[in-house]
Design a protein around this motif. Structure first.
Motif, short mmCIF file in Angstrom:
data_model
loop_
_atom_site.label_atom_id
_atom_site.label_comp_id
_atom_site.label_asym_id
_atom_site.label_seq_id
_atom_site.Cartn_x
_atom_site.Cartn_y
_atom_site.Cartn_z
N VAL A 101 7.89 2.31 -13.34
CA VAL A 101 7.75 1.68 -12.02
C VAL A 101 8.78 2.26 -11.05
CG1 VAL A 101 6.84 -0.45 -13.02
CG2 VAL A 101 9.31 -0.23 -12.60
N GLU A 102 8.63 1.89 -9.78
CA GLU A 102 9.56 2.32 -8.74
C GLU A 102 10.98 1.92 -9.10
OE1 GLU A 102 8.63 3.28 -4.94
OE2 GLU A 102 7.46 4.42 -6.41
N ARG A 103 11.87 2.91 -9.00
CA ARG A 103 13.23 2.65 -9.44
C ARG A 103 13.95 1.61 -8.58
NH1 ARG A 103 17.69 7.31 -10.60
NH2 ARG A 103 17.47 6.84 -12.82
N GLU A 104 13.76 1.70 -7.26
CA GLU A 104 14.58 0.84 -6.38
C GLU A 104 13.84 -0.38 -5.85
OE1 GLU A 104 16.82 4.42 -4.28
OE2 GLU A 104 17.90 2.53 -4.10
N GLU A 105 12.82 -0.79 -6.58
CA GLU A 105 12.13 -2.01 -6.16
C GLU A 105 13.04 -3.20 -6.47
OE1 GLU A 105 9.65 -2.32 -4.39
OE2 GLU A 105 9.04 -4.41 -4.61
N ASN A 106 13.12 -4.13 -5.50
CA ASN A 106 13.98 -5.29 -5.68
C ASN A 106 13.18 -6.57 -5.90
OD1 ASN A 106 16.32 -3.84 -5.41
ND2 ASN A 106 16.52 -4.25 -3.21
N VAL A 107 13.85 -7.54 -6.47
CA VAL A 107 13.24 -8.86 -6.63
C VAL A 107 13.51 -9.66 -5.36
CG1 VAL A 107 13.16 -10.98 -7.97
CG2 VAL A 107 13.63 -8.81 -9.12
N GLU B 127 0.82 -1.23 0.00
CA GLU B 127 0.00 0.00 0.00
C GLU B 127 0.84 1.26 0.00
OE1 GLU B 127 -3.11 0.24 2.81
OE2 GLU B 127 -4.26 -1.37 1.87
N ASP B 128 2.01 1.19 0.68
CA ASP B 128 2.83 2.39 0.82
C ASP B 128 3.66 2.67 -0.44
OD1 ASP B 128 4.31 0.06 1.21
OD2 ASP B 128 5.83 1.09 2.42
N ALA B 129 3.61 1.77 -1.39
CA ALA B 129 4.49 1.91 -2.55
C ALA B 129 3.76 2.56 -3.72
CB ALA B 129 5.02 0.55 -2.96
N GLY B 130 4.52 3.06 -4.64
CA GLY B 130 3.96 3.59 -5.88
C GLY B 130 3.67 2.45 -6.84
N LEU B 131 3.92 2.69 -8.11
CA LEU B 131 3.64 1.66 -9.11
C LEU B 131 4.73 0.58 -9.05
CD1 LEU B 131 2.02 0.57 -11.46
CD2 LEU B 131 3.31 2.08 -12.99
N LEU B 132 4.31 -0.62 -8.68
CA LEU B 132 5.26 -1.72 -8.55
C LEU B 132 5.20 -2.62 -9.79
CD1 LEU B 132 4.91 -2.89 -4.83
CD2 LEU B 132 6.55 -1.31 -5.84
N PRO B 133 6.35 -3.10 -10.21
CA PRO B 133 6.39 -4.00 -11.36
C PRO B 133 5.58 -5.28 -11.15
CG PRO B 133 8.55 -3.82 -10.28
CD PRO B 133 7.68 -2.78 -9.70
N GLN B 134 5.61 -5.78 -9.90
CA GLN B 134 4.84 -6.98 -9.59
C GLN B 134 3.35 -6.76 -9.88
OE1 GLN B 134 7.01 -5.32 -7.74
NE2 GLN B 134 7.80 -6.53 -6.02
#
Lengths: 564, 162
Positions: A533-539, A358-365
């Motif tokens: 998408v969010e730049r620093e989203e990790n897998v 919920e706290d995140a922006g557009l996530l790739p997942q």
């Protein structure tokens, strides 16, 4: 009747049932191209770079299970194919790569656009030919297809000097191949089957690891029968995705570096691993010395050289998966593993995959999950390598056989766009998504022109985090967040796409995702969506490189800005 | 794991590039080839190859399986641990003066080697045998001053059934 070498080549391709050739012209293949119009059965797709020709033929081959064909000129044309050939080699994809060569008298003279392509490709082909006489061509083509498509499939290169294309010979189509050194489908060892069945029947915590071999052998039915009869939970390798329906109660996702935590935990706690058509790649096993420490290992593969290559196995069975499973299925007991399966389900409950926060922006997942929902899981997903590949592997539920096409072994950025072209041409009625990162997309971006020219109606999703995302993730985790040259300036992909004549949308917020995907699906031709998408989203989850499958890293609970 | 000398024998198609395909496989697996000997076999169109490499058994077995996958390789076996006969041929050019010639002749007689060329200040000797025999002859001749040596590397066959 006498024919030119080029005619013999085309006749032979027609005889092999070839429908599509991916290629681009040059001086040393002009006689072949000049002959092509005589054979309208052979559709030629003009690509913009030879690497794309090989990847497109690769994608085509993975879907049709027949050899894909690519064609390039000598010198740089041929060297540009090499990445694509290597990609097919690593993932056991049948490919026939045809290259023009300078005329025979010039070979060895460092002539213009001369290169020793049979030498350069030696470590990445199943076999190769330098044809010196047009009379040999029909036999060579027949052998090349036979070798590429049988046993463990792989790429075969045919290098044809210009004069061989022009000179005439009697066209005699050989009715069989003469390959005294080519060993095919070894007879399944009956004693090994009996020992394997005993082990399977006695196991209390067995796990099946399904690999691409199941897909190559098209043993979906036999595999399912095996699993359902023995009630053994299934995990797959990255390229094993599509070998078993992921909505099945016995499916527990993918193992390995970015595998589901519960899949890795199942493997690490198993007492028997049944590895089918997979090769214990390091991305799947992690540190082999701690891999499945409590398990005996049963390995089924068509390639004897895979047995014992990366780790010692207790029982090897060499043979075609379909044959082996058909025999094995008769020997195994109907079983239940209720406690074991509920244990894995418990892990799945404790360590679920999450596709949004919920706290995140557009996530790739989130993007991948919506593509899954809006296509009702019926799409074929094509990826290159990196974060986009892992999110596509994790968050789309693959139910249809062979619905995930990805560059596994070589891990080639830029595979996704040309491979998706090949897939779409193979199955024009299927919905085909090319899932690209913003980095990978720019490695084969020139194929947008091919897609436009041929009106190849693929849907392109750029998972755009303005970074070489997977490498950035490693820099974050293992190099103290020192981002050396992983952050990208990108062009406006919507404008780029439109310039290529392909309609496109930019998506920056969650609310825009579903309408954009609808627009893509409703459009009859190719369509591109640039998902910012969010730049620093990790897998996650993740096993650090070199670590064992038990050392699972998950999303840190602390804020990302705190240093670690 | 113990690195020992392994002897591999292969029956291969006599086609261009075959030697390259085989040697490049050893290179890829990080093996250094001690010796390689190739020549025609009893079957027209096929060559027999003897390759000597050092490595532990599991590594050599892996490279053997990879070799066996080559389309032009009909059969390849590791015959290190079976009964085999092996031979090597060497040509040795050794300094010889009127004073030393007869002493050299005596040595090579013991080794059942032959003198195949005589010059004013050298002799060329041909010797056949296993590598140890060739090694010891070379060692003995070293005192006279060896000019050049060429060795074929090991050729091997499994022994016939008694």
């Amino acid at each position: 009747m006498k024919k030119t070498g080029a005619q013999i080549l085309c006749e032979s391709l027609v005889k092999e049932g070839v429908e599509v050739i991916f290629g681009i012209l040059g001086g040393s293949v002009l006689p072949i191209y000049d002959t092509l119009p005589q054979y309208p059965q052979l559709r030629h797709i003009l690509v913009r770079h030879e690497q794309a020709a090989a990847h497109a033929a690769d994608g085509y081959a993975r879907i049709t299970h027949r050899a894909g064909v690519c064609l390039a000129t000598s010198g740089p044309g041929a060297t540009n194919l090499v990445t694509g050939i290597a990609n097919a080699y690593m993932d056991s994809v049948p490919l026939v790569a045809i290259t023009g060569q300078v005329a025979s008298p010039f070979i060895g003279k460092d002539a213009f656009q001369e290169i020793d392509i049979t030498g350069i490709t030696l470590p990445v082909v199943k076999h190769s030919y330098l044809v010196t006489d047009p009379a040999d061509l029909a036999g060579v083509v027949k052998e090349a297809f036979f070798i590429a498509q049988t046993g463990r499939p792989g790429p075969v290169l045919i290098d044809i000097p210009r004069d061989v294309q022009v000179n005439e010979a009697e066209f005699v189509c050989p009715d069989k191949v003469n390959l005294p050194g080519y060993k095919l489908k070894p007879r399944v060892n009956a004693a090994q089957i009996i020992r394997a069945a005993e082990l399977i029947n006695a196991a209390e915590r067995p796990v099946v690891i399904g690999g691409r071999g199941i897909i190559i052998s098209q043993a979906y039915q036999e595999f399912r029968e095996f699993v359902e009869k023995s009630q053994i939970p299934v995990v797959t390798t990255l390229l094993g995705i599509g070998s078993f329906p992921e909505n099945h109660v016995l499916s527990f996702g993918m193992l390995g570096m970015h595998g589901m935590a519960y899949a890795n935990m199942a493997v690490q706690n198993a007492d028997l691993i049944i590895a089918i058509g997979m090769r214990f790649d390091d991305r799947a096993t992690g540190d082999t010395s701690t891999f499945a420490p409590k398990a005996r290992i049963l390995h089924i593969d068509i390639d004897p050289a895979e047995i014992g290559k990366n780790l010692c196995v207790d029982i090897p069975i060499v043979g075609d998966i379909k044959n082996v499973l058909t025999t094995l299925n008769k020997r195994i007991d109907i079983k239940e593993h209720v406690a074991w399966i509920s244990q894995i389900n418990q892990w799945k409950h404790e360590y679920p995959l999450v596709d949004d926060r919920e706290d995140a922006g557009l996530l790739p997942q989130y993007v991948i999950r919506r593509i899954y929902e809006l296509t009702e899981g019926k799409a074929i997903m094509v990826t290159g390598v990196g974060q986009n590949q892992m999110w596509a592997a994790q968050h789309f539920q693959y139910v249809e056989p062979n619905s995930f096409v990805s560059s596994g072994g070589l891990g080639t950025m830029g595979f996704e766009l040309p491979a998706a072209m090949g897939v779409k041409i193979a199955v024009p009625d299927s919905v085909v998504w090319s899932i690209a990162g913003d980095g990978g997309f720019q490695m084969t971006i020139q194929e947008m022109a091919t897609i436009s020219q041929e009106d190849i109606a693929i849907k392109i999703a750029i998972i755009n985090n303005t970074a070489l995302g997977m490498v950035r993730q490693w820099q974050e985790l293992f190099y103290r967040r020192r981002y050396v040259d992983t952050l990208l300036w990108n062009p406006d992909f919507v404008k780029v796409s439109e310039a290529y004549g392909i309609p496109a949308l930019k998506v920056t917020r969650k609310a825009e995702v579903v309408p954009a995907i609808h627009s893509a699906l409703d459009h009859s031709g190719p369509f591109l969506i640039d998902f910012n998408v969010e730049r620093e989203e990790n897998v996650y989850p993740m096993i650090a490189p070199g670590a064992g499958l038990s050392s699972i890293l998950t999303l840190p609970k602390v804020s990302k800005d705190s240093s670690f | 794991m113990l690195a020992v000398k392994h002897t591999l024998v292969a029956l291969v198609e006599d086609k261009p590039g075959v030697l390259n395909r085989i040697s490049s496989l050893f290179r890829r697996r990080n093996f250094n080839i001690d010796s390689i000997a190739v020549g025609s076999s009893e079957q027209p169109g096929f060559s027999r190859m003897t390759v000597v490499v050092r490595g532990d058994s599991a590594e050599v077995e892996q490279v053997r399986k990879q070799l066996d996958k080559l389309v032009n390789v009909v059969r390849v076996s590791d015959i290190t641990y079976v009964a085999i006969v092996t031979r090597e041929l060497a040509l040795i050019k050794v300094k010889a003066t009127a004073a030393t010639r007869s002493e050299i002749a005596q040595i090579i007689d013991i080794f059942r080697a032959n003198i195949i060329d005589v010059a004013a200040n050298s002799l060329t000797i041909e010797v056949t045998g296993n590598e140890e025999k060739v090694d010891s002859l070379i060692k003995l001749l070293r005192g006279f001053g060896i000019r050049e040596v060429v060795r074929t590397g090991r050729v091997a066959l499994t022994r016939g059934n008694a």
